[in-house]
Design a protein around this motif. Structure first.
Motif, PDB file in Angstrom:
ATOM      1  N   UNK A 197       0.825  -1.211   0.000  1.00 30.77           N
ATOM      2  CA  UNK A 197       0.000   0.000   0.000  1.00 30.77           C
ATOM      3  C   UNK A 197       0.865   1.270   0.000  1.00 30.77           C
ATOM      4  N   UNK A 198       1.854   1.271  -0.879  1.00 36.46           N
ATOM      5  CA  UNK A 198       2.714   2.452  -0.993  1.00 36.46           C
ATOM      6  C   UNK A 198       2.830   2.978  -2.421  1.00 36.46           C
ATOM      7  N   UNK A 199       2.044   2.440  -3.343  1.00 41.81           N
ATOM      8  CA  UNK A 199       2.019   2.955  -4.715  1.00 41.81           C
ATOM      9  C   UNK A 199       0.579   2.950  -5.219  1.00 41.81           C
ATOM     10  N   UNK A 200       0.167   4.064  -5.793  1.00 42.77           N
ATOM     11  CA  UNK A 200      -1.217   4.263  -6.219  1.00 42.77           C
ATOM     12  C   UNK A 200      -1.263   4.827  -7.631  1.00 42.77           C
ATOM     13  N   UNK A 201      -2.376   4.619  -8.302  1.00 44.57           N
ATOM     14  CA  UNK A 201      -2.657   5.329  -9.545  1.00 44.57           C
ATOM     15  C   UNK A 201      -3.516   6.536  -9.191  1.00 44.57           C
TER      16      UNK A 201
ATOM     17  N   UNK B 182       8.548  -5.107  -3.567  1.00 41.65           N
ATOM     18  CA  UNK B 182       9.534  -4.868  -2.521  1.00 41.65           C
ATOM     19  C   UNK B 182      10.699  -5.828  -2.695  1.00 41.65           C
ATOM     20  N   UNK B 183      11.900  -5.325  -2.482  1.00 41.57           N
ATOM     21  CA  UNK B 183      13.101  -6.139  -2.571  1.00 41.57           C
ATOM     22  C   UNK B 183      13.494  -6.646  -1.184  1.00 41.57           C
ATOM     23  N   UNK B 184      14.427  -7.581  -1.159  1.00 42.74           N
ATOM     24  CA  UNK B 184      14.927  -8.109   0.106  1.00 42.74           C
ATOM     25  C   UNK B 184      15.626  -7.033   0.932  1.00 42.74           C
ATOM     26  N   UNK B 185      16.060  -5.949   0.273  1.00 40.31           N
ATOM     27  CA  UNK B 185      16.709  -4.868   1.024  1.00 40.31           C
ATOM     28  C   UNK B 185      15.710  -3.975   1.753  1.00 40.31           C
ATOM     29  N   UNK B 186      14.422  -4.267   1.612  1.00 45.83           N
ATOM     30  CA  UNK B 186      13.389  -3.505   2.301  1.00 45.83           C
ATOM     31  C   UNK B 186      12.833  -2.353   1.493  1.00 45.83           C
ATOM     32  N   UNK B 187      13.523  -1.964   0.424  1.00 52.89           N
ATOM     33  CA  UNK B 187      13.037  -0.882  -0.431  1.00 52.89           C
ATOM     34  C   UNK B 187      11.990  -1.412  -1.407  1.00 52.89           C
ATOM     35  N   UNK B 188      11.120  -0.521  -1.832  1.00 55.81           N
ATOM     36  CA  UNK B 188      10.157  -0.846  -2.889  1.00 55.81           C
ATOM     37  C   UNK B 188      10.613  -0.160  -4.166  1.00 55.81           C
TER      38      UNK B 188
ATOM     39  N   UNK C 172       5.141  10.603  -8.876  1.00 55.48           N
ATOM     40  CA  UNK C 172       5.366  11.670  -7.911  1.00 55.48           C
ATOM     41  C   UNK C 172       5.483  11.066  -6.515  1.00 55.48           C
ATOM     42  N   UNK C 173       6.331  11.660  -5.702  1.00 56.56           N
ATOM     43  CA  UNK C 173       6.502  11.201  -4.327  1.00 56.56           C
ATOM     44  C   UNK C 173       5.413  11.837  -3.477  1.00 56.56           C
ATOM     45  N   UNK C 174       4.569  11.011  -2.874  1.00 56.71           N
ATOM     46  CA  UNK C 174       3.470  11.528  -2.050  1.00 56.71           C
ATOM     47  C   UNK C 174       3.919  11.799  -0.631  1.00 56.71           C
ATOM     48  N   UNK C 175       4.858  10.992  -0.114  1.00 54.68           N
ATOM     49  CA  UNK C 175       5.383  11.188   1.243  1.00 54.68           C
ATOM     50  C   UNK C 175       6.642  10.361   1.417  1.00 54.68           C
ATOM     51  N   UNK C 176       7.454  10.756   2.387  1.00 57.35           N
ATOM     52  CA  UNK C 176       8.669  10.016   2.686  1.00 57.35           C
ATOM     53  C   UNK C 176       9.784  10.271   1.690  1.00 57.35           C
ATOM     54  N   UNK C 177      10.764   9.377   1.703  1.00 53.51           N
ATOM     55  CA  UNK C 177      11.956   9.535   0.868  1.00 53.51           C
ATOM     56  C   UNK C 177      11.865   8.665  -0.373  1.00 53.51           C
ATOM     57  N   UNK C 178      11.755   9.322  -1.529  1.00 52.59           N
ATOM     58  CA  UNK C 178      11.697   8.636  -2.820  1.00 52.59           C
ATOM     59  C   UNK C 178      12.951   8.999  -3.609  1.00 52.59           C
TER      60      UNK C 178
ATOM     61  N   UNK D 190      12.911   3.983 -13.131  1.00 49.95           N
ATOM     62  CA  UNK D 190      12.621   3.307 -11.875  1.00 49.95           C
ATOM     63  C   UNK D 190      12.799   4.276 -10.708  1.00 49.95           C
ATOM     64  N   UNK D 191      11.888   4.210  -9.744  1.00 48.22           N
ATOM     65  CA  UNK D 191      11.966   5.034  -8.543  1.00 48.22           C
ATOM     66  C   UNK D 191      12.040   4.107  -7.327  1.00 48.22           C
ATOM     67  N   UNK D 192      12.907   4.454  -6.386  1.00 50.55           N
ATOM     68  CA  UNK D 192      13.061   3.669  -5.161  1.00 50.55           C
ATOM     69  C   UNK D 192      12.311   4.334  -4.019  1.00 50.55           C
ATOM     70  N   UNK D 193      11.453   3.563  -3.353  1.00 55.65           N
ATOM     71  CA  UNK D 193      10.724   4.060  -2.185  1.00 55.65           C
ATOM     72  C   UNK D 193      11.371   3.462  -0.945  1.00 55.65           C
ATOM     73  N   UNK D 194      11.941   4.302  -0.102  1.00 64.27           N
ATOM     74  CA  UNK D 194      12.616   3.817   1.098  1.00 64.27           C
ATOM     75  C   UNK D 194      11.706   3.968   2.310  1.00 64.27           C
ATOM     76  N   UNK D 195      11.866   3.070   3.278  1.00 67.36           N
ATOM     77  CA  UNK D 195      11.080   3.161   4.505  1.00 67.36           C
ATOM     78  C   UNK D 195       9.586   3.139   4.231  1.00 67.36           C
TER      79      UNK D 195
END
Length: 387
Positions: A225-229, A313-319, A345-351, A373-378
């Motif tokens: 639940x961290x990526x939306x259209x 999501x990857x094994x490193x915890x990032x999406x 677009x980054x809605x919140x947090x560190x992208x 590609x965009x990395x979503x951390x945390x």
């Protein structure tokens, strides 16, 4: 050169950025592959090999699906926002002929009751059950968050092609609501392509009795639940997720309504089957769940839609989430510049965005060649903005 399937997520992107390598991507059929390309390397075909029988089965099923769906369609929706290019014969959406209504198929009574984790007995549904087939266990609106797929067709609600039945002795996949993923699959399936790669969902034994392979797990589990259209167009747009493990048909719909409507994509966690991620074919403006079917060169729907989104999501915890134009759509003369635009677009947090600070495909050109590609951390969240 190393090849990474989008079905094994895009974790290589971060390492490539750090080393100065570039990211390129290409669709070579099913599934999509992402390549990490170093300086001086040539991008070549990297589709992983699958068993000839599995590959032939999928090709035969796709041909049969296309023929069945072509026979079932009627008229195109009004006010299409896409102008057909000269090369193809048509790109308009065509609605399948109506069967029975959702209300008729749902039945009445207490069929919406919770299954309590056990496999339901149909919950009073009136879905199609072909001769020798296995009944779909759920009804509409069930508490397990399972979604019936074309219940009036031969598949009878299962996440299988409309002309494909769930039969004794086979695995029968099912679909989940947007944002949720199927938490049931064949525990012995250990190959991305080959034996077991189509074994998702529940197993029907020789008598047709259904078995839940992971009894302690839910049927549908919440994704990241961290990526939306986010759809700013006037008309709805549907994204069609491929069935994997399963026959890889793009049958699971996520529909974002127009005028700012949002819908969660099914971003699977790293614990999903073999660490694979989700792939979505995104249709033209004016599309609904009815366009989550195999398309053709003359019918730009499903796997011939204009965009491909990836997420997992990857094994490193990032999406990692990705965006690109669909090469199949472009290969027959459809022009990317004629369809809508998409940006992440980054809605919140560190992208973490690619070099240049953006990931978008606009007027036929992507901010990174062949997609980005965009990395979503945390706990970061992002939107695929359609405009």
């Amino acid at each position: 050169m190393k090849a990474f399937s989008i079905l094994t997520v895009l974790a290589a992107a971060a390492a490539a950025a750090a080393s100065g390598a570039s990211i390129a991507s290409e669709v070579l059929g099913e599934p999509l592959f992402i390549y990490v390309k170093g300086p001086g390397e040539t991008l070549t075909s990297g589709l992983s090999s699958s068993s000839s029988s599995e590959q032939q089965q999928q090709q035969q099923q796709q041909a049969a699906d296309t023929e069945a769906e072509a026979a079932a369609v009627s008229s195109a929706p009004a006010e299409a926002e896409y102008t057909t290019p000269a090369a193809p014969t048509t790109s308009a959406y065509e609605e399948p002929a109506a069967t029975s209504s959702a209300a008729d198929e749902a039945g009445t009574g207490d069929e919406q009751a919770s299954s309590g984790g056990a496999i339901p007995d149909g919950q009073g549904n009136k879905f199609n059950v072909p001769s020798g087939g296995v009944r779909f266990p759920w009804n509409y609106g069930n508490s397990d968050k399972v979604v019936p797929i074309t219940p009036g067709s031969t598949n009878g609600g299962w996440a299988m092609s409309p002309n494909q039945a769930c039969t004794p002795g086979t695995w029968c996949p099912y679909a989940c609501e947007s944002g949720y993923y199927s938490a049931q699959w064949d525990p012995s399936a250990l190959l991305y392509n080959g034996a077991g790669s189509m074994n998702g969902g529940l197993f029907a034994d020789a008598s047709g009795k259904l078995t839940k392979p992971y009894p302690s797990k839910p049927f549908c589990a919440p994704g990241m639940f961290n990526a939306y259209i986010k759809n700013t167009l006037a008309q709805p747009v549907s994204a069609c997720q491929t069935i994997y493990p399963g026959n890889e048909a793009m049958l699971i719909p996520t529909v974002a309504q127009g005028n700012g409507g949002t819908a969660p994509l099914n971003v699977v966690p790293s614990s999903y089957w073999l660490g694979t991620s989700s792939q979505f074919y995104v249709n033209l403006a004016g599309s609904t769940d009815a366009q989550c079917i195999w398309g053709t060169a003359a019918k730009a729907v499903g796997n011939w839609g204009p965009y491909i989104f990836g997420a997992g999501q990857s094994k490193d915890g990032n999406t990692y989430i990705s965006l690109q134009y669909n090469p199949l759509y472009l290969s027959v003369g459809f022009k990317a510049a004629d369809t809508y635009n998409v940006r992440i677009e980054c809605a919140s947090g560190a992208c973490n965005f690619p070099t240049g600070g953006k990931c978008q495909c606009e007027k036929g050109v992507c901010s990174v060649d062949n997609g980005c590609t965009v990395t979503l951390t945390g706990d970061a969240k992002a939107n695929f903005v359609i405009y």
